[in-house]
Motif scaffolding. Structure first.
Motif, PDB file in Angstrom:
ATOM      1  N   UNK A 169       0.842  -1.199   0.000  1.00 15.86           N
ATOM      2  CA  UNK A 169       0.000   0.000   0.000  1.00 15.86           C
ATOM      3  C   UNK A 169       0.874   1.246   0.000  1.00 15.86           C
ATOM      4  N   UNK A 170       0.505   2.257  -0.713  1.00 13.03           N
ATOM      5  CA  UNK A 170      -0.744   2.542  -1.414  1.00 13.03           C
ATOM      6  C   UNK A 170      -0.770   2.040  -2.849  1.00 13.03           C
ATOM      7  N   UNK A 171       0.191   1.207  -3.259  1.00  9.23           N
ATOM      8  CA  UNK A 171       0.194   0.648  -4.601  1.00  9.23           C
ATOM      9  C   UNK A 171       1.175   1.317  -5.552  1.00  9.23           C
ATOM     10  N   UNK A 172       1.972   2.259  -5.057  1.00  3.91           N
ATOM     11  CA  UNK A 172       2.961   2.934  -5.897  1.00  3.91           C
ATOM     12  C   UNK A 172       4.120   3.435  -5.051  1.00  3.91           C
ATOM     13  N   UNK A 173       5.243   3.701  -5.722  1.00  3.53           N
ATOM     14  CA  UNK A 173       6.409   4.341  -5.119  1.00  3.53           C
ATOM     15  C   UNK A 173       6.734   5.557  -5.969  1.00  3.53           C
ATOM     16  N   UNK A 174       7.150   6.629  -5.334  1.00  8.47           N
ATOM     17  CA  UNK A 174       7.555   7.832  -6.054  1.00  8.47           C
ATOM     18  C   UNK A 174       9.022   8.097  -5.741  1.00  8.47           C
ATOM     19  N   UNK A 175       9.793   8.366  -6.785  1.00  9.32           N
ATOM     20  CA  UNK A 175      11.199   8.736  -6.614  1.00  9.32           C
ATOM     21  C   UNK A 175      11.458   9.991  -7.421  1.00  9.32           C
ATOM     22  N   UNK A 176      12.361  10.812  -6.946  1.00  4.06           N
ATOM     23  CA  UNK A 176      12.686  12.040  -7.650  1.00  4.06           C
ATOM     24  C   UNK A 176      14.175  12.230  -7.769  1.00  4.06           C
ATOM     25  N   UNK A 177      14.579  12.967  -8.767  1.00  3.71           N
ATOM     26  CA  UNK A 177      15.985  13.278  -8.993  1.00  3.71           C
ATOM     27  C   UNK A 177      16.084  14.721  -9.447  1.00  3.71           C
ATOM     28  N   UNK A 178      16.858  15.509  -8.741  1.00  5.71           N
ATOM     29  CA  UNK A 178      17.073  16.889  -9.135  1.00  5.71           C
ATOM     30  C   UNK A 178      15.945  17.807  -8.697  1.00  5.71           C
ATOM     31  N   UNK A 179      15.970  19.009  -9.241  1.00  7.18           N
ATOM     32  CA  UNK A 179      14.986  20.027  -8.892  1.00  7.18           C
ATOM     33  C   UNK A 179      13.819  19.947  -9.876  1.00  7.18           C
ATOM     34  N   UNK A 180      12.637  19.705  -9.343  1.00  6.18           N
ATOM     35  CA  UNK A 180      11.445  19.673 -10.178  1.00  6.18           C
ATOM     36  C   UNK A 180      10.458  20.702  -9.649  1.00  6.18           C
ATOM     37  N   UNK A 181       9.424  20.946 -10.397  1.00  8.27           N
ATOM     38  CA  UNK A 181       8.500  22.018 -10.053  1.00  8.27           C
ATOM     39  C   UNK A 181       7.536  21.649  -8.931  1.00  8.27           C
ATOM     40  N   UNK A 182       7.556  20.388  -8.508  1.00 11.40           N
ATOM     41  CA  UNK A 182       6.683  19.946  -7.415  1.00 11.40           C
ATOM     42  C   UNK A 182       7.523  19.248  -6.361  1.00 11.40           C
ATOM     43  N   UNK A 183       7.088  19.320  -5.119  1.00 16.72           N
ATOM     44  CA  UNK A 183       7.810  18.691  -4.014  1.00 16.72           C
ATOM     45  C   UNK A 183       7.236  17.310  -3.728  1.00 16.72           C
ATOM     46  N   UNK A 184       8.109  16.370  -3.378  1.00 19.61           N
ATOM     47  CA  UNK A 184       7.671  15.044  -2.944  1.00 19.61           C
ATOM     48  C   UNK A 184       7.602  15.070  -1.427  1.00 19.61           C
ATOM     49  N   UNK A 185       6.444  14.745  -0.869  1.00 28.71           N
ATOM     50  CA  UNK A 185       6.259  14.753   0.585  1.00 28.71           C
ATOM     51  C   UNK A 185       5.692  13.413   1.028  1.00 28.71           C
ATOM     52  N   UNK A 186       5.913  13.099   2.291  1.00 26.94           N
ATOM     53  CA  UNK A 186       5.354  11.882   2.862  1.00 26.94           C
ATOM     54  C   UNK A 186       4.552  12.272   4.096  1.00 26.94           C
ATOM     55  N   UNK A 187       3.297  11.866   4.107  1.00 26.09           N
ATOM     56  CA  UNK A 187       2.396  12.159   5.224  1.00 26.09           C
ATOM     57  C   UNK A 187       1.821  10.828   5.702  1.00 26.09           C
ATOM     58  N   UNK A 188       2.099  10.488   6.928  1.00 23.91           N
ATOM     59  CA  UNK A 188       1.622   9.228   7.521  1.00 23.91           C
ATOM     60  C   UNK A 188       1.956   8.020   6.650  1.00 23.91           C
ATOM     61  N   UNK A 189       3.166   8.019   6.080  1.00 23.23           N
ATOM     62  CA  UNK A 189       3.606   6.905   5.262  1.00 23.23           C
ATOM     63  C   UNK A 189       3.107   6.922   3.836  1.00 23.23           C
ATOM     64  N   UNK A 190       2.324   7.921   3.449  1.00 20.32           N
ATOM     65  CA  UNK A 190       1.778   8.028   2.096  1.00 20.32           C
ATOM     66  C   UNK A 190       2.585   9.053   1.313  1.00 20.32           C
ATOM     67  N   UNK A 191       3.157   8.640   0.177  1.00 23.61           N
ATOM     68  CA  UNK A 191       3.911   9.560  -0.656  1.00 23.61           C
ATOM     69  C   UNK A 191       2.953  10.380  -1.514  1.00 23.61           C
ATOM     70  N   UNK A 192       3.188  11.685  -1.558  1.00 20.88           N
ATOM     71  CA  UNK A 192       2.344  12.590  -2.340  1.00 20.88           C
ATOM     72  C   UNK A 192       3.214  13.570  -3.118  1.00 20.88           C
ATOM     73  N   UNK A 193       2.661  14.115  -4.184  1.00 20.32           N
ATOM     74  CA  UNK A 193       3.311  15.162  -4.938  1.00 20.32           C
ATOM     75  C   UNK A 193       2.578  16.459  -4.622  1.00 20.32           C
ATOM     76  N   UNK A 194       3.333  17.451  -4.137  1.00 18.50           N
ATOM     77  CA  UNK A 194       2.751  18.703  -3.695  1.00 18.50           C
ATOM     78  C   UNK A 194       3.244  19.856  -4.543  1.00 18.50           C
ATOM     79  N   UNK A 195       2.333  20.736  -4.886  1.00 23.72           N
ATOM     80  CA  UNK A 195       2.749  21.971  -5.535  1.00 23.72           C
ATOM     81  C   UNK A 195       3.644  22.717  -4.544  1.00 23.72           C
ATOM     82  N   UNK A 196       4.712  23.317  -5.015  1.00 18.55           N
ATOM     83  CA  UNK A 196       5.642  23.963  -4.093  1.00 18.55           C
ATOM     84  C   UNK A 196       4.994  25.084  -3.313  1.00 18.55           C
TER      85      UNK A 196
END
Length: 97
Positions: free
Chosen positions: A64-91
Protein backbone atom coordinates in the motif's frame (compact mmCIF):
# COMPACT_ATOMS: atom_id res chain seq x y z
CA UNK A 1 3.49 0.19 -14.59
CA UNK A 2 6.09 2.92 -14.64
CA UNK A 3 5.60 6.63 -15.39
CA UNK A 4 8.52 9.03 -15.78
CA UNK A 5 8.12 12.81 -15.96
CA UNK A 6 11.13 15.04 -16.57
CA UNK A 7 11.95 18.68 -17.23
CA UNK A 8 14.72 17.68 -19.64
CA UNK A 9 16.41 14.38 -20.50
CA UNK A 10 19.73 13.93 -22.29
CA UNK A 11 19.12 12.88 -25.92
CA UNK A 12 20.75 9.44 -25.43
CA UNK A 13 18.53 8.68 -22.41
CA UNK A 14 15.41 9.94 -24.17
CA UNK A 15 16.12 7.74 -27.19
CA UNK A 16 16.63 4.71 -24.95
CA UNK A 17 13.39 5.47 -23.10
CA UNK A 18 11.48 5.18 -26.37
CA UNK A 19 12.38 1.47 -26.42
CA UNK A 20 10.26 0.77 -23.32
CA UNK A 21 7.82 3.68 -23.11
CA UNK A 22 5.12 5.57 -24.97
CA UNK A 23 5.77 9.33 -24.93
CA UNK A 24 2.31 11.00 -24.95
CA UNK A 25 3.87 14.44 -24.36
CA UNK A 26 7.48 15.62 -24.51
CA UNK A 27 9.44 14.17 -21.56
CA UNK A 28 6.42 12.25 -20.18
CA UNK A 29 6.90 8.48 -20.52
CA UNK A 30 4.41 5.70 -19.67
CA UNK A 31 5.08 1.96 -19.77
CA UNK A 32 3.51 -1.27 -18.58
CA UNK A 33 6.82 -3.15 -18.23
CA UNK A 34 7.12 -5.96 -15.67
CA UNK A 35 8.30 -5.04 -12.19
CA UNK A 36 11.74 -6.63 -12.69
CA UNK A 37 12.28 -4.65 -15.91
CA UNK A 38 10.92 -1.48 -14.25
CA UNK A 39 13.53 -1.82 -11.47
CA UNK A 40 16.28 -1.95 -14.12
CA UNK A 41 14.85 1.04 -15.97
CA UNK A 42 14.64 3.06 -12.73
CA UNK A 43 18.26 2.20 -11.90
CA UNK A 44 19.32 3.18 -15.45
CA UNK A 45 17.52 6.53 -15.20
CA UNK A 46 18.90 7.37 -11.76
CA UNK A 47 22.43 6.46 -12.92
CA UNK A 48 22.35 8.28 -16.29
CA UNK A 49 20.25 11.41 -15.71
CA UNK A 50 21.83 14.56 -14.32
CA UNK A 51 20.10 16.44 -11.48
CA UNK A 52 19.07 19.11 -14.01
CA UNK A 53 16.67 16.59 -15.57
CA UNK A 54 14.12 17.14 -12.78
CA UNK A 55 12.99 13.53 -12.99
CA UNK A 56 9.99 12.12 -11.10
CA UNK A 57 9.26 8.38 -11.32
CA UNK A 58 5.98 6.70 -10.37
CA UNK A 59 6.38 2.93 -10.04
CA UNK A 60 3.74 0.31 -9.27
CA UNK A 61 4.21 -1.46 -5.95
CA UNK A 62 2.55 -4.44 -4.29
CA UNK A 63 2.60 -2.63 -0.95
CA UNK A 64 0.00 0.00 0.00
CA UNK A 65 -0.74 2.54 -1.41
CA UNK A 66 0.19 0.65 -4.60
CA UNK A 67 2.96 2.93 -5.90
CA UNK A 68 6.41 4.34 -5.12
CA UNK A 69 7.56 7.83 -6.05
CA UNK A 70 11.20 8.74 -6.61
CA UNK A 71 12.69 12.04 -7.65
CA UNK A 72 15.99 13.28 -8.99
CA UNK A 73 17.07 16.89 -9.13
CA UNK A 74 14.99 20.03 -8.89
CA UNK A 75 11.45 19.67 -10.18
CA UNK A 76 8.50 22.02 -10.05
CA UNK A 77 6.68 19.95 -7.42
CA UNK A 78 7.81 18.69 -4.01
CA UNK A 79 7.67 15.04 -2.94
CA UNK A 80 6.26 14.75 0.59
CA UNK A 81 5.35 11.88 2.86
CA UNK A 82 2.40 12.16 5.22
CA UNK A 83 1.62 9.23 7.52
CA UNK A 84 3.61 6.91 5.26
CA UNK A 85 1.78 8.03 2.10
CA UNK A 86 3.91 9.56 -0.66
CA UNK A 87 2.34 12.59 -2.34
CA UNK A 88 3.31 15.16 -4.94
CA UNK A 89 2.75 18.70 -3.69
CA UNK A 90 2.75 21.97 -5.54
CA UNK A 91 5.64 23.96 -4.09
CA UNK A 92 3.27 26.78 -3.15
CA UNK A 93 0.64 24.32 -1.93
CA UNK A 94 -1.28 24.34 1.34
CA UNK A 95 0.43 21.33 2.95
CA UNK A 96 3.38 22.03 5.22
CA UNK A 97 6.55 19.99 4.90
Amino acid sequence: MLVAVANHLPPAVRGRMKLWFVEPRPNVFVSGVKDSVADGVVKYLLDHCPPESGLILFQRSNKPPGYKIRGLGDHTRALVEISGLQLVQEKNGLLAK
